[in-house]
Design an enzyme around this catalytic site. Sequence first.
Site, PDB file in Angstrom:
ATOM      1  N   ASP A 194      -1.642  -0.589   6.001  1.00 44.91           N
ATOM      2  CA  ASP A 194      -1.906   0.037   7.293  1.00 44.91           C
ATOM      3  C   ASP A 194      -3.373   0.006   7.662  1.00 44.91           C
ATOM      4  O   ASP A 194      -3.734   0.464   8.744  1.00 44.91           O
ATOM      5  CB  ASP A 194      -1.431   1.501   7.280  1.00 44.91           C
ATOM      6  CG  ASP A 194      -2.300   2.368   6.364  1.00 44.91           C
ATOM      7  OD1 ASP A 194      -2.499   1.972   5.191  1.00 44.91           O
ATOM      8  OD2 ASP A 194      -2.771   3.425   6.819  1.00 44.91           O
ATOM      9  N   ASP A 231      -0.442   5.148   0.817  1.00 50.08           N
ATOM     10  CA  ASP A 231      -0.806   6.083   1.884  1.00 50.08           C
ATOM     11  C   ASP A 231      -0.748   5.388   3.233  1.00 50.08           C
ATOM     12  O   ASP A 231      -1.433   4.396   3.475  1.00 50.08           O
ATOM     13  CB  ASP A 231      -2.224   6.631   1.648  1.00 50.08           C
ATOM     14  CG  ASP A 231      -2.305   7.543   0.448  1.00 50.08           C
ATOM     15  OD1 ASP A 231      -1.536   8.510   0.400  1.00 50.08           O
ATOM     16  OD2 ASP A 231      -3.117   7.271  -0.451  1.00 50.08           O
ATOM     17  N   ASP A 256       0.851  -1.185   0.000  1.00 46.52           N
ATOM     18  CA  ASP A 256       0.000   0.000   0.000  1.00 46.52           C
ATOM     19  C   ASP A 256       0.893   1.245   0.000  1.00 46.52           C
ATOM     20  O   ASP A 256       2.095   1.161   0.270  1.00 46.52           O
ATOM     21  CB  ASP A 256      -0.902  -0.030   1.232  1.00 46.52           C
ATOM     22  CG  ASP A 256      -1.833   1.158   1.313  1.00 46.52           C
ATOM     23  OD1 ASP A 256      -2.436   1.514   0.290  1.00 46.52           O
ATOM     24  OD2 ASP A 256      -1.938   1.752   2.401  1.00 46.52           O
TER      25      ASP A 256
END
Length: 335
Positions: A215, A18, A16
């Site tokens: 996250d 961001d 990922d």
Amino acid sequence: MTDEPLIRRFDALLCDLDGVVYAGPDAIDGGPESLNRAVEMGVPVMYVTNNASRPPAAVAEHISQLGAPTRASSVASSAQAAAKLLADRLPENSRVLITGAQALADEISAVGLTPVWSQAEDPAAVVQGFNPQLGWEQLAEAAYTLADESVLWCATNTDRTIPKERGIAPGNGTLVAAVAAATGREPIVAGKPQAPVFHEAAERARSRRPVVVGDRLDTDIRGAHAAGMASIEVFTGVDTPETVLRACDRERPTYLLGNLRELFAVYPEPQVTHEDHDVTATCRDATAVARENAVTVRASENSLDGWRAACAAWWALHPEAEAPTDPDVTWVSES
């Protein structure tokens, strides 16, 4: 526990962006250098992003500027996934209303569909993706168009929040929810947590043992479960050890890391034992006991090994959980 670093278990990282590589324009501490090190070790990195506001080339340029040289072909985006989904369902040259950025329109064009920006152009579908400049007029145009039940509605993603340099901001999911509230409809979702975008990334990397690094539980980790892949939750973005402990079974990560540097360390596998109605897990010097609706952790308060032990014990006590759980957690510091 083996003597090899964690990264040796995998032949590709599906990462990922961001909250893992960057927050807004800035690199997250340890991100770019860790990704470079992975590539140097022969483990390719693919970037899987739900942000549909920028084209893959711009994303790759951003990552490169932060210190991790990257090509556009290493970026798999939710905009690409949405375009492919619509191309599979619509005749060639069908008009698609864009509720999002020009980058999303470009992906629609790339699969042989025609992007339009108004209900007056008689679109057969609406595609909605994140755009920080999106306003009421664009959302209203989507709602007007979707009043026709025959019009297909596809959202690139439904992330409720997005981590930025100043904190947590509303994501595409909040804008999709506004259109859903106005129309009484729900979109088809193309990006994470759906499996195809992860399979596409793994295929590009020619990977048989990929791991999803993210996250967020609701997109990255749930998507890894959907794709049948191992997952790493890294605590540099949205979710926290507390939310991970409470996660439903389809959002429980395989590994917990404080940051990407820990990919190159030996991972401390918690050891779990069952006795009567208790479950005990140990992770190096940390011990956790799960009993009924409580977890007692003997470790330095909020230590990562303590949370690893707590998760292992609690999840073993509650292996099936369709909804998030809510254990009482007590820390007993070892002095």
